[in-house]
Design a protein around this motif. Structure first.
Motif, PDB file in Angstrom:
ATOM      1  N   ARG A   1       0.825  -1.213   0.000  1.00  0.00           N
ATOM      2  CA  ARG A   1       0.000   0.000   0.000  1.00  0.00           C
ATOM      3  C   ARG A   1       0.861   1.267   0.000  1.00  0.00           C
ATOM      4  NH1 ARG A   1      -0.116   1.983   5.205  1.00  0.00           N
ATOM      5  NH2 ARG A   1       0.768   0.570   6.753  1.00  0.00           N
ATOM      6  N   LEU A   2       2.155   1.134   0.318  1.00  0.00           N
ATOM      7  CA  LEU A   2       3.061   2.285   0.351  1.00  0.00           C
ATOM      8  C   LEU A   2       4.134   2.197  -0.736  1.00  0.00           C
ATOM      9  CD1 LEU A   2       3.671   2.551   4.210  1.00  0.00           C
ATOM     10  CD2 LEU A   2       2.096   3.925   2.824  1.00  0.00           C
ATOM     11  N   ALA A   3       4.022   1.230  -1.627  1.00  0.00           N
ATOM     12  CA  ALA A   3       5.091   0.980  -2.589  1.00  0.00           C
ATOM     13  C   ALA A   3       5.358   2.192  -3.481  1.00  0.00           C
ATOM     14  CB  ALA A   3       4.754  -0.242  -3.440  1.00  0.00           C
ATOM     15  N   GLU A   4       4.309   2.878  -3.909  1.00  0.00           N
ATOM     16  CA  GLU A   4       4.511   4.056  -4.755  1.00  0.00           C
ATOM     17  C   GLU A   4       5.309   5.125  -4.019  1.00  0.00           C
ATOM     18  OE1 GLU A   4       1.745   7.517  -6.777  1.00  0.00           O
ATOM     19  OE2 GLU A   4       0.978   5.462  -6.717  1.00  0.00           O
ATOM     20  N   ASP A   5       4.961   5.376  -2.760  1.00  0.00           N
ATOM     21  CA  ASP A   5       5.690   6.360  -1.958  1.00  0.00           C
ATOM     22  C   ASP A   5       7.134   5.931  -1.749  1.00  0.00           C
ATOM     23  OD1 ASP A   5       3.402   7.946  -1.663  1.00  0.00           O
ATOM     24  OD2 ASP A   5       2.755   6.840   0.106  1.00  0.00           O
TER      25      ASP A   5
ATOM     26  N   ASN B   1       2.436   9.268 -11.756  1.00  0.00           N
ATOM     27  CA  ASN B   1       3.384   9.687 -10.719  1.00  0.00           C
ATOM     28  C   ASN B   1       4.781   9.104 -10.887  1.00  0.00           C
ATOM     29  OD1 ASN B   1       1.397  11.215  -9.415  1.00  0.00           O
ATOM     30  ND2 ASN B   1       0.718   9.457  -8.193  1.00  0.00           N
ATOM     31  N   ILE B   2       4.872   7.926 -11.501  1.00  0.00           N
ATOM     32  CA  ILE B   2       6.177   7.259 -11.599  1.00  0.00           C
ATOM     33  C   ILE B   2       6.543   6.932 -13.035  1.00  0.00           C
ATOM     34  CG2 ILE B   2       7.573   5.288 -10.887  1.00  0.00           C
ATOM     35  CD1 ILE B   2       5.815   4.979  -8.448  1.00  0.00           C
ATOM     36  N   PHE B   3       5.784   6.033 -13.660  1.00  0.00           N
ATOM     37  CA  PHE B   3       6.227   5.420 -14.903  1.00  0.00           C
ATOM     38  C   PHE B   3       6.360   6.397 -16.070  1.00  0.00           C
ATOM     39  CE2 PHE B   3       3.906   1.699 -12.847  1.00  0.00           C
ATOM     40  CZ  PHE B   3       5.064   1.227 -12.248  1.00  0.00           C
ATOM     41  N   ALA B   4       5.488   7.394 -16.141  1.00  0.00           N
ATOM     42  CA  ALA B   4       5.576   8.354 -17.244  1.00  0.00           C
ATOM     43  C   ALA B   4       6.793   9.261 -17.108  1.00  0.00           C
ATOM     44  CB  ALA B   4       4.302   9.190 -17.320  1.00  0.00           C
ATOM     45  N   LYS B   5       7.207   9.511 -15.855  1.00  0.00           N
ATOM     46  CA  LYS B   5       8.315  10.432 -15.598  1.00  0.00           C
ATOM     47  C   LYS B   5       9.642   9.700 -15.411  1.00  0.00           C
ATOM     48  CE  LYS B   5       5.033  13.397 -13.121  1.00  0.00           C
ATOM     49  NZ  LYS B   5       4.666  13.960 -11.796  1.00  0.00           N
ATOM     50  N   ALA B   6       9.590   8.586 -14.718  1.00  0.00           N
ATOM     51  CA  ALA B   6      10.818   7.840 -14.408  1.00  0.00           C
ATOM     52  C   ALA B   6      10.536   6.348 -14.533  1.00  0.00           C
ATOM     53  CB  ALA B   6      11.306   8.176 -12.999  1.00  0.00           C
ATOM     54  N   PRO B   7      10.425   5.845 -15.753  1.00  0.00           N
ATOM     55  CA  PRO B   7      10.137   4.424 -15.924  1.00  0.00           C
ATOM     56  C   PRO B   7      11.300   3.557 -15.453  1.00  0.00           C
ATOM     57  CG  PRO B   7      10.734   5.412 -18.019  1.00  0.00           C
ATOM     58  CD  PRO B   7      10.614   6.541 -17.027  1.00  0.00           C
ATOM     59  N   PRO B   8      11.015   2.361 -14.962  1.00  0.00           N
ATOM     60  CA  PRO B   8      12.109   1.476 -14.556  1.00  0.00           C
ATOM     61  C   PRO B   8      12.957   1.068 -15.746  1.00  0.00           C
ATOM     62  CG  PRO B   8      10.019   0.297 -14.560  1.00  0.00           C
ATOM     63  CD  PRO B   8       9.690   1.738 -14.786  1.00  0.00           C
ATOM     64  N   ALA B   9      14.219   0.808 -15.491  1.00  0.00           N
ATOM     65  CA  ALA B   9      15.108   0.319 -16.549  1.00  0.00           C
ATOM     66  C   ALA B   9      14.761  -1.119 -16.910  1.00  0.00           C
ATOM     67  CB  ALA B   9      16.563   0.411 -16.099  1.00  0.00           C
ATOM     68  N   ILE B  10      14.333  -1.880 -15.887  1.00  0.00           N
ATOM     69  CA  ILE B  10      14.031  -3.299 -16.095  1.00  0.00           C
ATOM     70  C   ILE B  10      12.766  -3.673 -15.328  1.00  0.00           C
ATOM     71  CG2 ILE B  10      14.847  -5.676 -15.807  1.00  0.00           C
ATOM     72  CD1 ILE B  10      17.693  -4.629 -15.794  1.00  0.00           C
ATOM     73  N   PHE B  11      11.891  -4.399 -15.991  1.00  0.00           N
ATOM     74  CA  PHE B  11      10.764  -5.057 -15.330  1.00  0.00           C
ATOM     75  C   PHE B  11      11.038  -6.547 -15.445  1.00  0.00           C
ATOM     76  CE2 PHE B  11       6.680  -7.275 -15.899  1.00  0.00           C
ATOM     77  CZ  PHE B  11       6.112  -7.020 -14.660  1.00  0.00           C
ATOM     78  N   ALA B  12      11.302  -7.208 -14.326  1.00  0.00           N
ATOM     79  CA  ALA B  12      11.732  -8.609 -14.331  1.00  0.00           C
ATOM     80  C   ALA B  12      10.671  -9.480 -13.669  1.00  0.00           C
ATOM     81  CB  ALA B  12      13.073  -8.754 -13.606  1.00  0.00           C
TER      82      ALA B  12
END
Length: 221
Positions: free
Chosen positions: A106-110, A140-151
């Motif tokens: 529930r806090l992962a985004e933060d 909030n995250i993916f559009a601005k700072a997408p992960p380099a890897i989704f594993a």
């Protein structure tokens, strides 16, 4: 009658004040290094890492196998790391090289947003595959700072509340989300191959003399 099987109960919804303690099987942390972060593995022995939701230390102990220094904290007392709330503690920018954790869902985004400021080089979180979804996380995250890897794990990573359980099963899919500030290019999708059998160790489960499903003889000592 309520169905309380591990597979069903893994699809949990924790209350707002819950510590959300679902320990990470150590083999799933080793998989991050052995199958996902291999391009940068040689660097880790010289780097520092922060585990800000360490719980009883199941992930932090594995991180110590790879990093020069691991700092372990949690907002709750599990008799392992010091008590420190990652979301409110005044960390300096670029305080450590990496932040790696299994945050409360529930806090992962933060946690991600905070970690991207605290980490000098990279961030990795273990989360349910569905963390990839939602308009809010995209904006909030993916559009601005997408992960380099989704594993994505092809095996299930069983987690149960409050303890490690080698006999547990789950209907929930998990993945590692990795941000590396030194990486260029578009995000990469990778699959983590079956690896529990090769990465699990007897010492991962203190007090357990027998491993389930006939795995005991194949585990590394």
């Amino acid at each position: 009658m309520q169905n309380t099987s591990h597979a069903v109960m893994s699809q949990r919804s924790e209350p707002a004040d819950s510590p959300d303690d679902f320990p990470t099987p150590p083999w799933a942390t080793r998989a991050l290094f052995e199958h996902v972060l291999t391009p940068w593995t040689r660097e880790f022995g010289q780097l520092t890492c922060l585990e800000p939701a360490c719980g009883a230390g199941h992930m932090a102990r594995v991180l110590k196998e790879y990093f020069r220094e691991v700092q372990s904290y949690d907002a709750f007392d599990y008799n392992y790391g010091k008590i420190r709330d990652f979301l409110t503690y005044p960390y300096e920018t670029n305080a450590v090289d990496w932040v790696i954790t299994n945050p409360p869902f529930r806090l992962a985004e933060d946690f991600v947003l905070r970690a991207l400021s605290v980490a000098r080089t990279g961030v990795a979180i273990l989360a349910r595959t569905v963390f990839l979804e939602s308009v809010g996380r995209y904006e909030n995250i993916f559009a601005k700072a997408p992960p380099a890897i989704f594993a994505q794990f092809v095996e299930r990573v069983p987690m149960v509340k409050g303890r490690l359980d080698q006999r547990a099963t789950t209907a929930t899919g998990y993945a590692w989300f990795v941000w590396n500030k030194k990486a260029d290019g578009e995000p990469r999708l990778v699959w983590i191959p079956p690896c529990r059998r090769s990465l699990e160790r007897r010492t991962d489960y203190p007090g357990s003399s027998n491993m389930s499903n006939g795995r005991q003889s194949s585990l590394a000592s």
